[in-house]
Design a protein around this motif. Structure first.
Motif, PDB file in Angstrom:
ATOM      1  N   MET A   1    -112.343 -58.269  62.123  1.00  0.00           N
ATOM      2  CA  MET A   1    -112.234 -56.955  62.711  1.00  0.00           C
ATOM      3  C   MET A   1    -112.445 -55.899  61.625  1.00  0.00           C
ATOM      4  N   ILE A   2    -113.124 -54.837  61.967  1.00  0.00           N
ATOM      5  CA  ILE A   2    -113.342 -53.702  61.081  1.00  0.00           C
ATOM      6  C   ILE A   2    -112.577 -52.519  61.664  1.00  0.00           C
ATOM      7  N   ARG A   3    -111.834 -51.840  60.798  1.00  0.00           N
ATOM      8  CA  ARG A   3    -111.075 -50.667  61.254  1.00  0.00           C
ATOM      9  C   ARG A   3    -110.942 -49.684  60.101  1.00  0.00           C
ATOM     10  N   PRO A   4    -110.677 -48.400  60.407  1.00  0.00           N
ATOM     11  CA  PRO A   4    -110.382 -47.467  59.329  1.00  0.00           C
ATOM     12  C   PRO A   4    -109.129 -47.913  58.587  1.00  0.00           C
ATOM     13  N   ALA A   5    -109.121 -47.726  57.285  1.00  0.00           N
ATOM     14  CA  ALA A   5    -107.952 -48.068  56.487  1.00  0.00           C
ATOM     15  C   ALA A   5    -106.805 -47.130  56.837  1.00  0.00           C
ATOM     16  N   THR A   6    -105.593 -47.612  56.609  1.00  0.00           N
ATOM     17  CA  THR A   6    -104.383 -46.805  56.787  1.00  0.00           C
ATOM     18  C   THR A   6    -103.646 -46.775  55.452  1.00  0.00           C
ATOM     19  N   PRO A   7    -102.679 -45.875  55.298  1.00  0.00           N
ATOM     20  CA  PRO A   7    -101.906 -45.870  54.050  1.00  0.00           C
ATOM     21  C   PRO A   7    -101.263 -47.220  53.734  1.00  0.00           C
ATOM     22  N   ALA A   8    -100.902 -47.979  54.752  1.00  0.00           N
ATOM     23  CA  ALA A   8    -100.296 -49.296  54.525  1.00  0.00           C
ATOM     24  C   ALA A   8    -101.271 -50.280  53.877  1.00  0.00           C
ATOM     25  N   ASP A   9    -102.575 -49.997  53.938  1.00  0.00           N
ATOM     26  CA  ASP A   9    -103.593 -50.876  53.352  1.00  0.00           C
ATOM     27  C   ASP A   9    -103.814 -50.634  51.859  1.00  0.00           C
ATOM     28  N   ILE A  10    -103.227 -49.581  51.306  1.00  0.00           N
ATOM     29  CA  ILE A  10    -103.483 -49.223  49.912  1.00  0.00           C
ATOM     30  C   ILE A  10    -103.214 -50.380  48.944  1.00  0.00           C
ATOM     31  N   PRO A  11    -102.083 -51.085  49.027  1.00  0.00           N
ATOM     32  CA  PRO A  11    -101.876 -52.184  48.069  1.00  0.00           C
ATOM     33  C   PRO A  11    -102.970 -53.257  48.148  1.00  0.00           C
ATOM     34  N   ALA A  12    -103.395 -53.609  49.355  1.00  0.00           N
ATOM     35  CA  ALA A  12    -104.441 -54.621  49.503  1.00  0.00           C
ATOM     36  C   ALA A  12    -105.776 -54.110  48.969  1.00  0.00           C
ATOM     37  N   ILE A  13    -106.106 -52.867  49.272  1.00  0.00           N
ATOM     38  CA  ILE A  13    -107.361 -52.290  48.773  1.00  0.00           C
ATOM     39  C   ILE A  13    -107.336 -52.253  47.251  1.00  0.00           C
ATOM     40  N   HIS A  14    -106.216 -51.858  46.679  1.00  0.00           N
ATOM     41  CA  HIS A  14    -106.094 -51.803  45.224  1.00  0.00           C
ATOM     42  C   HIS A  14    -106.334 -53.186  44.609  1.00  0.00           C
ATOM     43  N   THR A  15    -105.744 -54.196  45.200  1.00  0.00           N
ATOM     44  CA  THR A  15    -105.938 -55.573  44.718  1.00  0.00           C
ATOM     45  C   THR A  15    -107.408 -55.964  44.805  1.00  0.00           C
ATOM     46  N   LEU A  16    -108.059 -55.641  45.915  1.00  0.00           N
ATOM     47  CA  LEU A  16    -109.469 -55.991  46.091  1.00  0.00           C
ATOM     48  C   LEU A  16    -110.369 -55.227  45.115  1.00  0.00           C
ATOM     49  N   ILE A  17    -110.023 -53.977  44.838  1.00  0.00           N
ATOM     50  CA  ILE A  17    -110.790 -53.207  43.850  1.00  0.00           C
ATOM     51  C   ILE A  17    -110.748 -53.913  42.499  1.00  0.00           C
TER      52      ILE A  17
END
Length: 160
Positions: A1-17
């Motif tokens: 599924m593709i969705r706009p990111a939410t503030p709760a996704d920040i830790p996961a996005i940071h890890t992926l970066i």
């Protein structure tokens, strides 16, 4: 599924970066903090936007961070894709294509006329993927960048 990111996704996005930076052999250069991402994506004046790819358990397994550009020649906005990353274990299932498709849909819906990004010359798996979507390299342009001390020197150079 593709969705706009939410503030709760920040830790996961940071890890992926950080995973992407490691893959690109530039982990030491990945200095962004979760707080900076929070401000950039969800602060009062967002500088960028993010979409995430999730698996069946809603775990973030990929992301796209993008921002608006403007073409003086076309007179309209476009999207610049800063990062596109899908975890290696999740590749081949269409998540990267779905993220790009979502950005293309945003362009189409809003009348934007360009979706652009950069790829490292040695990243042949990504190049093959992009070319499979009929994306074309812009080989007549060379990217230049000022950072760190060079940026500071340029900022402090007298203009007369």
């Amino acid at each position: 599924m593709i969705r706009p990111a939410t503030p709760a996704d920040i830790p996961a996005i940071h890890t992926l970066i950080r995973e992407l930076a490691d893959y690109e052999k530039a982990l030491k250069e990945a200095k962004a903090t979760q707080e900076q991402l929070q401000e950039a994506l969800f602060g009062p004046h967002p500088a960028a936007y993010a979409h995430v790819a999730t698996d069946s358990t809603d775990t973030v397994i990929g992301y796209a961070i993008w921002f608006l550009t403007f073409s003086t020649w076309r007179g309209v906005h476009g999207i610049y894709l800063e990062d596109l990353y899908v975890r290696p274990a999740a590749r081949g299932a269409g998540h990267g294509k779905a993220l790009l498709t979502e950005l293309a849909r945003i362009c189409d819906d809003r009348g934007y006329q360009r979706l652009e990004w950069s790829v490292l010359n040695w990243n042949t798996p990504a190049i093959t993927f992009y070319e499979s979507l009929d994306a074309h390299p812009q080989t007549e342009w060379t990217t230049y960048r000022l950072t760190d001390e060079a940026l500071t020197r340029a900022a402090r150079t007298p203009t007369r």
